[in-house]
Design an enzyme around this catalytic site. Sequence first.
Site, PDB file in Angstrom:
ATOM      1  N   TYR B 295       0.844  -1.200   0.000  1.00 31.39           N
ATOM      2  CA  TYR B 295       0.000   0.000   0.000  1.00 31.39           C
ATOM      3  C   TYR B 295       0.876   1.246   0.000  1.00 31.39           C
ATOM      4  O   TYR B 295       1.710   1.443   0.892  1.00 31.39           O
ATOM      5  CB  TYR B 295      -0.891  -0.027   1.233  1.00 31.39           C
ATOM      6  CG  TYR B 295      -2.104   0.871   1.135  1.00 31.39           C
ATOM      7  CD1 TYR B 295      -3.318   0.382   0.673  1.00 31.39           C
ATOM      8  CD2 TYR B 295      -2.043   2.209   1.518  1.00 31.39           C
ATOM      9  CE1 TYR B 295      -4.434   1.188   0.600  1.00 31.39           C
ATOM     10  CE2 TYR B 295      -3.159   3.032   1.443  1.00 31.39           C
ATOM     11  CZ  TYR B 295      -4.357   2.511   0.985  1.00 31.39           C
ATOM     12  OH  TYR B 295      -5.472   3.315   0.911  1.00 31.39           O
ATOM     13  N   TYR B 345      -4.976   6.169  -7.026  1.00 31.23           N
ATOM     14  CA  TYR B 345      -5.304   5.941  -5.623  1.00 31.23           C
ATOM     15  C   TYR B 345      -6.751   5.486  -5.569  1.00 31.23           C
ATOM     16  O   TYR B 345      -7.673   6.266  -5.777  1.00 31.23           O
ATOM     17  CB  TYR B 345      -5.126   7.226  -4.819  1.00 31.23           C
ATOM     18  CG  TYR B 345      -5.629   7.132  -3.392  1.00 31.23           C
ATOM     19  CD1 TYR B 345      -4.967   6.356  -2.453  1.00 31.23           C
ATOM     20  CD2 TYR B 345      -6.771   7.816  -2.988  1.00 31.23           C
ATOM     21  CE1 TYR B 345      -5.421   6.263  -1.144  1.00 31.23           C
ATOM     22  CE2 TYR B 345      -7.235   7.727  -1.688  1.00 31.23           C
ATOM     23  CZ  TYR B 345      -6.557   6.948  -0.770  1.00 31.23           C
ATOM     24  OH  TYR B 345      -7.017   6.864   0.518  1.00 31.23           O
TER      25      TYR B 345
END
Lengths: 465, 392
Positions: B295, B345
């Site tokens: 991430y 994102y």
Amino acid sequence: MSNQEQQLLQTLRAHVGEQATAVVARDPVNLPTIRNWCDAIGDTNPVYTEVDESDIEAPAAMLDVWTMAGNIPRSYDPNDPRNKVFALLNKAGYRTVVGANTKEIYCRPLRLGELLTGKMTLIDVSDLKTTGLGCGYFVSTLTEFTNQQGELVGSWEFRTFSFKPRERSSKGSKDRQPVPEHLQVRPRPGKMQETEFFWDGCDQGELRIQQCNGCERLAHPPVVRCPECGSYDLGHRAASGKATLHAFVEPVHPPMPFMQYPYICGVVELEEGTRLITNIVHCAPEQVEIGMPLELVFQQPDPDLTLPMFRPAVPSINKTTLNFDDLQEGQTLPLYPIDVTTNLVVGGAIATRDFEDIHHEVAAAKRAGLKDVFMNVLTTNGICARYVSEWAGPDARVKEIDIRLGAPNVVGDTMTLSATLVSKQRVDGKGRVTLNLRVANSMGNHVTGTVTLEFPTQAAAGGSL
Amino acid sequence: MTMTFSGKTAIAGIGATDFSKNSGRSTLRLAVEACEAAMKDAGVSADMIDGMITYTTDENHEIDLCRSLGVEKLTHFSRIHHSGGAACGTIHQAAMAVASGACNYCLVYRAFNERSEQRFGAGVQERPPTPTPMDVDFGWSSPFGLLTPASWVAMFASRYMHEYGATTEDFGRVSVAARRHAANNPNAHFYQKPITLEDHQNSRWIVKPLRLLDCCQETDGAQALLVTSVERARDLKGKPAVISAAAQGSCDDQQMMKSYYRKDISGLPEMELCADQLYRNAEITPGDIQAAILYDHFTAGVLPQLEAYGFCDRGEAKDFIKDGNIELGGRLPINTHGGQIGEAYLHGMNGIAEGVRLIRGDSCNQPQNVENVLVTSATAVPTSALILTQDS
């Protein structure tokens, strides 16, 4: 430069080299005046007040205090070349005068009973200069101080700037979008019953840490049940206010309309062991480092919000003089925040025998465009000397203070002193150290410059090592 | 003891909308488009769908998606909390639901107009009249101007740099790798736009010590995935990506983005908790992982993840990265789609889809011989992770 300006400069420079009437101090160097000065400046070096009278030294930074006029109307000196130059500049429209630089050289410590005479000479008028304030001329004088035997004991070079204030452009402010009212102030803290004690404490000037009344476990942020002993009986204790910095960031983007930039958000670890998110204040972002010792200071970003913030912890006074050989170029002195209080400004002005109304009368300061009275140069000088002396120890002596004057130190602000050792050398068997000094407040740099200190060395003390 | 659902389910379909700065349509529409694409990818019809899971932060209810997708009966629906920490948590939940028989074909989705409408990067500025526990939590930070995700993560980064000597250049290398991968990915924001370390170092400060090019690319878009049993997946169109392990983790003194109160803030204990569960349940070690999706809302969070998941020791991620290990051809290529820095994102969901592509062998930057892929979720929050594996 126009013809007119060239003519003006010629007329001004005609006075360079002229000397004012010598000023003889009203009183010799004396203990009561030293004591008042030490009290006002906060200098506690015993050599100024606590030793046998024959051993007492006057603080070096008091050099020009002795020949100050006192709280009496000033008599006009027709010979004073600076007065002549100021009159000419005033007539030409350069009506505003600010102090720009001051450089004091101290040949040796003064002793009780010495009677000083100051002789001021006009030494320079600059070309026409444009600065952030406006355009004008720098005027420099040199005052040499001698004692009753005619021995030169020190000198003071003072540079002022006489200028026409530049017009403030209102451009930019018009195009800006108005900030909605609720975004003009910082976010209010969300509270619930179990966290109200913390914010009530802030309003009362107390930083509170939740403490279990059963097992004394501390918690921040607060819990509603002690996970250690299971108690719902939770109280709080007051934090000492001592902390160290654990981590920090400097938010830059996106700009928040309710924050003043730059600012630092830090996580501090309190002496008691809990941590707190806070702001690190009273120092520049580049002076902030993890591990730095901090002290609590409550701040009000707006009248309805009191927040616990932290600033560099005031360093302790060094009672043993540092060893010259241990000092290293590049080393930094601990940051030293000092609140600019009315007491400090007015007390300092009187103790340095400076009775200009801008230093003790709010109305006069307001006429000068500031919201409150502000610190005089001699007090700033004294505090700078005290700062480096408290770091160096009681046997080090200030030999020179050479500083550029910047933003005024207005009551309500905080001045933070910092310094870096930039050079060290031996001169006549003694250790000389030059420090780059910076005193900053909320408006910018109050002063920047250098201070030279002299340390006794083992050789000078007759040691064989 | 291993978890009973380990290895029993698989991701059988992936689908996404375009990733853009302004989708020009509602997030409900985005969610439906992504779900439809995932269903088509798997080859399942609306009447087969009986489970739906999303984030608590998603504004679209599963019942609203159902009306447009033509799904009439749901036997499982649930939501996972903690923003980006929920990413793999949704798959974890779906795997448990399918393995337990609560549902058979479970859609997992995330949709937002995060760029054009509610941009997280704008920070917390709202002033609610009646504070919720969340506002009480923000009360410890917002009055001090600690308001944005970048600032919350930067706080950890500052401590990490202090303890291990990592620098902004070490963060920059993560960004450079992501952008190199994105440059090969036609679906990425930064397709054909690689950067250099110098570009990174010249980019402006967002929150010191983080620069613009340390931050992810805020996006409008949606991603959906279809989870079913391994047996059912074998009957569907594509190659199943077996969920050999999935886990959630929350640890001591856990906070949302601001777990600064625990003793050690340079590590990621909630990720270590996930790692323990994953390796135990998948019965593999970090050495068995050939590629990872870590991430990357902010570059700085990638370094401690490499350490928490056991690819290098504490404090050594900077050297692991500097030695080229996270690049194609390196020990552990990461974020082969470009990550959230280079592709988009999407709260971590697009990373799970890339994990599936790596197992299928059709990533834009496909490393050879990928057997196991690690996918993680957000740092600094209660989090989750999973391991995708080839069907044996």
